[in-house]
Write a protein that holds these residues in place. Structure first.
Motif, mmCIF file in Angstrom:
data_model
loop_
_atom_site.group_PDB
_atom_site.id
_atom_site.type_symbol
_atom_site.label_atom_id
_atom_site.label_comp_id
_atom_site.label_asym_id
_atom_site.label_seq_id
_atom_site.Cartn_x
_atom_site.Cartn_y
_atom_site.Cartn_z
ATOM 1 N N LEU A 1 0.826 -1.211 0.000
ATOM 2 C CA LEU A 1 0.000 0.000 0.000
ATOM 3 C C LEU A 1 0.859 1.259 0.000
ATOM 4 C CD1 LEU A 1 -2.916 -0.879 2.446
ATOM 5 C CD2 LEU A 1 -2.712 -1.220 -0.019
ATOM 6 N N THR A 2 1.856 1.266 0.899
ATOM 7 C CA THR A 2 2.680 2.478 0.991
ATOM 8 C C THR A 2 3.570 2.633 -0.232
ATOM 9 O OG1 THR A 2 4.146 1.153 2.366
ATOM 10 C CG2 THR A 2 2.685 2.664 3.505
ATOM 11 N N GLU A 3 4.038 1.489 -0.735
ATOM 12 C CA GLU A 3 4.935 1.581 -1.893
ATOM 13 C C GLU A 3 4.217 2.006 -3.166
ATOM 14 O OE1 GLU A 3 6.778 -2.222 -2.087
ATOM 15 O OE2 GLU A 3 8.089 -1.810 -0.384
ATOM 16 N N ASN A 4 2.956 1.607 -3.251
ATOM 17 C CA ASN A 4 2.226 1.873 -4.503
ATOM 18 C C ASN A 4 1.104 2.886 -4.327
ATOM 19 O OD1 ASN A 4 3.497 -0.171 -6.345
ATOM 20 N ND2 ASN A 4 2.826 -1.500 -4.677
ATOM 21 N N ASN B 1 -4.050 7.160 -8.347
ATOM 22 C CA ASN B 1 -4.458 7.254 -9.749
ATOM 23 C C ASN B 1 -5.726 6.440 -9.991
ATOM 24 O OD1 ASN B 1 -2.305 8.851 -10.313
ATOM 25 N ND2 ASN B 1 -1.015 7.199 -11.138
ATOM 26 N N GLY B 2 -5.772 5.257 -9.370
ATOM 27 C CA GLY B 2 -6.947 4.391 -9.518
ATOM 28 C C GLY B 2 -8.193 5.082 -8.986
ATOM 29 N N GLY C 1 -5.750 -2.918 -8.750
ATOM 30 C CA GLY C 1 -5.602 -4.089 -7.890
ATOM 31 C C GLY C 1 -5.152 -5.309 -8.665
ATOM 32 N N THR C 2 -5.828 -5.570 -9.804
ATOM 33 C CA THR C 2 -5.464 -6.767 -10.563
ATOM 34 C C THR C 2 -4.047 -6.635 -11.118
ATOM 35 O OG1 THR C 2 -6.628 -5.807 -12.427
ATOM 36 C CG2 THR C 2 -7.770 -7.538 -11.215
ATOM 37 N N ARG C 3 -3.687 -5.405 -11.509
ATOM 38 C CA ARG C 3 -2.337 -5.211 -12.044
ATOM 39 C C ARG C 3 -1.297 -5.532 -10.969
ATOM 40 N NH1 ARG C 3 -0.066 0.062 -14.121
ATOM 41 N NH2 ARG C 3 -2.235 0.694 -14.255
ATOM 42 N N LEU C 4 -1.516 -5.008 -9.770
ATOM 43 C CA LEU C 4 -0.554 -5.219 -8.695
ATOM 44 C C LEU C 4 -0.413 -6.689 -8.347
ATOM 45 C CD1 LEU C 4 -1.239 -2.226 -6.296
ATOM 46 C CD2 LEU C 4 0.858 -2.699 -7.560
ATOM 47 N N SER C 5 -1.554 -7.398 -8.276
ATOM 48 C CA SER C 5 -1.481 -8.782 -7.818
ATOM 49 C C SER C 5 -1.026 -9.730 -8.923
ATOM 50 C CB SER C 5 -2.832 -9.232 -7.248
ATOM 51 O OG SER C 5 -3.794 -9.195 -8.259
ATOM 52 N N LEU D 1 -7.300 -5.412 -0.009
ATOM 53 C CA LEU D 1 -7.671 -4.532 1.105
ATOM 54 C C LEU D 1 -7.464 -3.079 0.680
ATOM 55 C CD1 LEU D 1 -6.286 -6.334 4.296
ATOM 56 C CD2 LEU D 1 -8.674 -5.878 3.662
ATOM 57 N N GLY D 2 -6.381 -2.850 -0.042
ATOM 58 C CA GLY D 2 -6.131 -1.498 -0.541
ATOM 59 C C GLY D 2 -7.216 -1.034 -1.491
ATOM 60 N N VAL D 3 -7.646 -1.957 -2.356
ATOM 61 C CA VAL D 3 -8.713 -1.612 -3.297
ATOM 62 C C VAL D 3 -10.002 -1.285 -2.543
ATOM 63 C CG1 VAL D 3 -10.207 -2.529 -5.118
ATOM 64 C CG2 VAL D 3 -7.745 -2.960 -5.191
ATOM 65 N N ALA D 4 -10.326 -2.159 -1.564
ATOM 66 C CA ALA D 4 -11.541 -1.923 -0.773
ATOM 67 C C ALA D 4 -11.464 -0.577 -0.076
ATOM 68 C CB ALA D 4 -11.729 -3.045 0.249
ATOM 69 N N LEU D 5 -10.299 -0.294 0.496
ATOM 70 C CA LEU D 5 -10.102 0.986 1.167
ATOM 71 C C LEU D 5 -10.320 2.145 0.191
ATOM 72 C CD1 LEU D 5 -9.163 1.997 3.974
ATOM 73 C CD2 LEU D 5 -6.866 2.211 2.999
ATOM 74 N N GLY D 6 -9.809 1.954 -1.024
ATOM 75 C CA GLY D 6 -9.975 2.986 -2.052
ATOM 76 C C GLY D 6 -11.444 3.269 -2.334
ATOM 77 N N TYR D 7 -12.261 2.190 -2.448
ATOM 78 C CA TYR D 7 -13.698 2.407 -2.697
ATOM 79 C C TYR D 7 -14.361 3.087 -1.505
ATOM 80 C CZ TYR D 7 -13.714 0.024 -7.154
ATOM 81 O OH TYR D 7 -13.497 -0.285 -8.459
ATOM 82 N N LEU D 8 -13.921 2.683 -0.289
ATOM 83 C CA LEU D 8 -14.496 3.325 0.893
ATOM 84 C C LEU D 8 -14.186 4.819 0.911
ATOM 85 C CD1 LEU D 8 -13.896 0.752 3.772
ATOM 86 C CD2 LEU D 8 -16.010 1.314 2.586
#
Lengths: 251, 216
Positions: B4-7, B13-14, B172-176, B188-195
């Motif tokens: 999360l912190t690194e990206n 951007n997402g 998210g898919t790109r990262l994973s 979790l980062g993606v979910a946080l982003g939507y929140l």
């Protein structure tokens, strides 16, 4: 029957039938209302009198027959119908003031949006009408802040602001507390005196006696008596009218 | 959770791309939904039929299918635009069915006497709707409409899965998958982003709701 006019009648109803499903609410109605005449429609509930009022500006659509207002047949939905409705004032039992607009905005909405009057001009005229119905001091309030009688007078002012040729009243005092009935009837009586053509569906016998030129008595979708107020109240011809008067005049 | 912190720049951007999709789709769906709701309460039978058909099609068709159509069927008609445009339009059309029904229920909550009074002073159909009915319907439209809009924000992930470049889901898919990061922290980062998008949206809704409740 005062304003005998050689002109076309203000309203001509010919052979009108109206069904709600299988219920025959208006049955072969013929009616002519000359200019300036004040007609009170009486009758028991369910007799079709409100429907008669509402078909005249096509809030209800007739099943068959024709209706002419000032010589013009009622148009179908669309611009022509809106134009006709602008000339036919309507006052409802439940007032139906626009709840999100102040009283003066209720009165000026039609003149500004339909008659394309300037805002200032419409407002001036609106205030004049509110003074006339005695609620100029309530102009900036919202409908919910007014008493029923005040709301109904505002609704009359709203209808008059369109400078209608004819006014329809659909039980205008039936939703009012008793002490507010007379303030509304007074406004209506003034209007009648000034020569407005009016059709009033009402239970107000006093108003019918004083202000009407003509009484229609309806029962079961038919006009049973069409006569003067005096004759209707003093020597009704039909049994149904006698029965009706007997019920309402005994207490 | 270092991912999360690194990206975080990628995540930001997402979020930004997702916000853009939702902004344009939201605008479009409100316009289309209102127009279709107008059709559904119109006195003209053909317009009513059109409105009903519109709602039936888009409410009953899975969003994925609508997006497939946008992605593969429309280009065969010779229309070319970026998938951002097609994805946004597809999302808007799909959501418009639900917007329409939220608005229609609001219209039905206004007493019929208001429309009768408006018509009897000579207002036309659209004037009646615009000047008298909709301003009073707003109060009961806002809560269900808010749910529809939040659902749309989340559904934008499906448009992302179709390859709208760089939205939150695609990030998210790109990262994973492409960069081989562990899936759970990425998601979790993606979910946080939507929140981060939907919770302020919910607060904004609550504010609007209080606003229109006071206004008459």
């Amino acid at each position: 029957m005062t304003e005998a006019s050689t002109d076309t009648p203000m309203i001509r109803v010919s052979a009108v039938d109206k069904y709600f499903g299988s219920l025959h609410v208006l049955s072969d109605i013929d009616l002519e209302i000359p200019r300036g005449q004040v007609v009170v429609v009486l009758g028991p509930s369910g007799s079709g009198k409100s429907t008669l009022c509402r078909v005249l500006n096509r809030l209800e659509v007739v099943s068959s027959g024709s209706i002419l207002v000032d010589g013009v047949p009622l148009p179908e939905e669309g611009r022509a119908l809106a134009e006709l409705r602008a000339d036919v004032g309507m006052v409802f039992q439940q007032f139906n003031l626009f709840a999100h607009k102040s009283i003066i905005d209720n009165v000026t909405l039609g003149p500004v949006k339909v008659r394309k009057l300037g805002k200032d001009e419409a407002r001036e005229e609106g205030m004049r009408l509110l003074r006339r119905v005695g609620i100029a001091d309530q102009a900036e309030k919202y409908p919910a802040q007014l008493s029923g009688g005040q709301q109904q007078r505002a609704a009359i002012a709203r209808a008059l602001a369109m400078r209608p040729k004819v006014m329809l009243f659909d039980e205008p005092t039936s939703a009012l507390d008793p002490e507010m009935v007379s303030e509304v009837l007074e406004v209506m009586a003034d209007l009648a005196e000034e020569g407005m053509t009016m059709l009033v569906v009402s239970h107000e016998m006093g108003f019918a006696r004083r202000a009407a030129h003509r009484v229609l008595f309806m029962a079961d979708g038919e006009v049973v008596e069409d006569t003067t107020p005096r004759r209707f109240f003093e020597e009704p011809e039909s049994d149904r009218a006698k029965d009706f008067l007997g019920k309402i005049l005994t207490h | 959770m270092q991912v999360l912190t690194e990206n975080y720049q990628l995540y930001l951007n997402g979020i930004w791309t997702t916000l853009q999709i939702c902004f344009y789709a939201g605008l479009l769906t409100l316009l289309v939904g209102t127009a279709v709701a107008g059709c559904r309460v119109s006195p003209l039978a053909p317009l009513r039929a059109f409105g009903t058909a519109w709602v039936t099609v888009f409410r009953n068709c899975p969003l994925v299918v609508v997006l497939f159509f946008m992605a593969f069927a429309i280009p065969t008609l010779g229309l070319n635009a970026s998938y951002f445009v097609f994805g946004t339009i597809g999302l808007a059309l799909y959501t418009s069915a639900f917007v329409c029904e939220a608005i229609r229920s609001g219209i039905n909550s206004v007493s019929p006497g208001q429309a009768e009074a408006a018509r009897s002073i000579g207002l036309g159909f659209t004037q009646t709707l615009r000047l008298v009915i909709l301003p009073q319907a707003v109060r009961s439209i806002v809560p269900p409409l808010g749910s529809v809009m939040i659902a749309m924000i989340k559904n934008s992930a499906i448009a992302g899965a179709f390859g709208v470049g760089g939205d939150l889901y695609e990030t998210g898919t790109r990262l994973s998958s492409a960069q081989g990061e562990a899936i759970v922290p990425v998601l979790l980062g993606v979910a946080l982003g939507y929140l981060i998008i939907t919770i302020p949206a919910g607060l904004l809704l609550g504010y609007v709701e209080r606003k229109v409740a006071i206004a008459r």
